[in-house]
Design a protein around this motif. Structure first.
Motif, PDB file in Angstrom:
ATOM      1  N   SER A  19       1.150  -0.748  -0.289  1.00 39.12           N
ATOM      2  CA  SER A  19      -0.130   0.172   0.169  1.00 39.12           C
ATOM      3  C   SER A  19       0.441   1.147   0.112  1.00 39.12           C
ATOM      4  O   SER A  19       2.004   1.202  -0.191  1.00 39.12           O
ATOM      5  CB  SER A  19      -0.756   0.124   0.919  1.00 39.12           C
ATOM      6  N   ASP A  20       0.346   2.610  -0.135  1.00 35.68           N
ATOM      7  CA  ASP A  20       1.143   3.623  -0.449  1.00 35.68           C
ATOM      8  C   ASP A  20       1.592   3.297   1.332  1.00 35.68           C
ATOM      9  O   ASP A  20       3.151   4.328   1.439  1.00 35.68           O
ATOM     10  CB  ASP A  20       0.393   4.420  -0.712  1.00 35.68           C
ATOM     11  N   GLU A  22       2.448   1.633   3.475  1.00 34.14           N
ATOM     12  CA  GLU A  22       3.745   0.682   3.747  1.00 34.14           C
ATOM     13  C   GLU A  22       5.071   0.644   2.790  1.00 34.14           C
ATOM     14  O   GLU A  22       6.291   0.547   3.424  1.00 34.14           O
ATOM     15  CB  GLU A  22       3.139  -0.640   3.582  1.00 34.14           C
TER      16      GLU A  22
END
Length: 251
Positions: A19-20, A22
């Protein structure tokens, strides 16, 4: 997210599966962890070598079959080292994880080859598939050659390109990432730069912005490569200004 968790995200990061949030946290971690940075470089190189794996569209029922199996196959829990074990064990675990992911990528490429063999029925198409497979293997030999040297530079619109030269094989490869698509009916053509004279080195796939290409022909005395926009069938000599010029890495 703990530091231990971040160490396990190298493969997902290379395959753009984070994800962005992460990804941002992991990229901060990369600046502080040389082991993870090296692992990312190695996995990215492996993925690049497999970029030209040949396959046909999978059978229509493959997706439903995979989803059905996911519901019935239990995932193995992560291995937790026993108390008192040295930190070196974690390093070995990460190393094994890296090679396991590389093996999975290799298996995916092999599956592509099997798919071609199983579903390609016409003789002419089968011959093309064999030629493409042989070219993929030749590309992998260039990228993995002991004397392979690489040079990376910025291309147009934020894209990056890497030239890999294996002098022992007298061959070179080009790996592009994030290339914008050429105009309709056009294609990117690669050229060897022979002291200012451009010699055709093959065409890129106009539908792929990220691609590894084995350059056609020997390196010989070429000092670098150029990239131009040409008609879909290619040209005998450049017909447009180069969109990129790159020198080969120093010997």
């Amino acid at each position: 997210m703990s530091a231990a968790d971040l160490h396990t995200l190298t493969g997902a990061y290379v395959l753009h599966a984070l994800s962005d949030e992460e990804r941002t946290e992991f990229e901060r971690h990369l600046g502080e962890c040389e082991a993870c940075a090296q692992e990312v470089r190695e996995l990215a190189a492996t993925a690049g070598r497999l970029a030209r794996a040949v396959s046909l569209p999978p059978p229509a029922d493959m997706k439903s079959d995979v989803l059905r199996r996911i519901a019935t196959v239990r995932q193995q829990p992560p291995h937790a080292p026993a108390p008192g074990k040295s930190a070196g064990g974690a390093g070995r675990g990460r190393q094994l994880s890296r090679f396991a992911l590389a093996a999975c990528l290799a298996a995916a490429a092999a599956f592509g080859g099997i798919a071609v063999w199983q579903y390609q029925r016409a003789d002419e198409a089968g011959e093309r598939a064999q030629q493409a497979q042989a070219r993929s293997e030749e590309l992998a030999r260039v990228l993995a050659a002991p004397d392979a040297k690489a040079s990376t530079g910025r291309l147009t619109d934020g894209a990056t390109g890497t030239v890999v030269v294996a002098k022992s094989l007298n061959q070179a490869a080009f790996v592009a990432a994030g290339m914008p698509g050429p105009p309709s009916g056009k294609v990117y053509q690669l050229w060897f730069n022979d002291g200012g004279t451009m010699r055709s080195a093959g065409l890129m796939d106009p539908d792929r912005g990220t691609e590894a290409v084995l350059l056609d022909g020997p390196v010989d005395r070429a000092s670098g490569i150029g990239i131009t926009v040409e008609p879909a069938s290619g040209s005998d000599e450049p017909t447009s200004d180069p969109v990129a010029l790159m020198n080969f890495p120093a010997a």
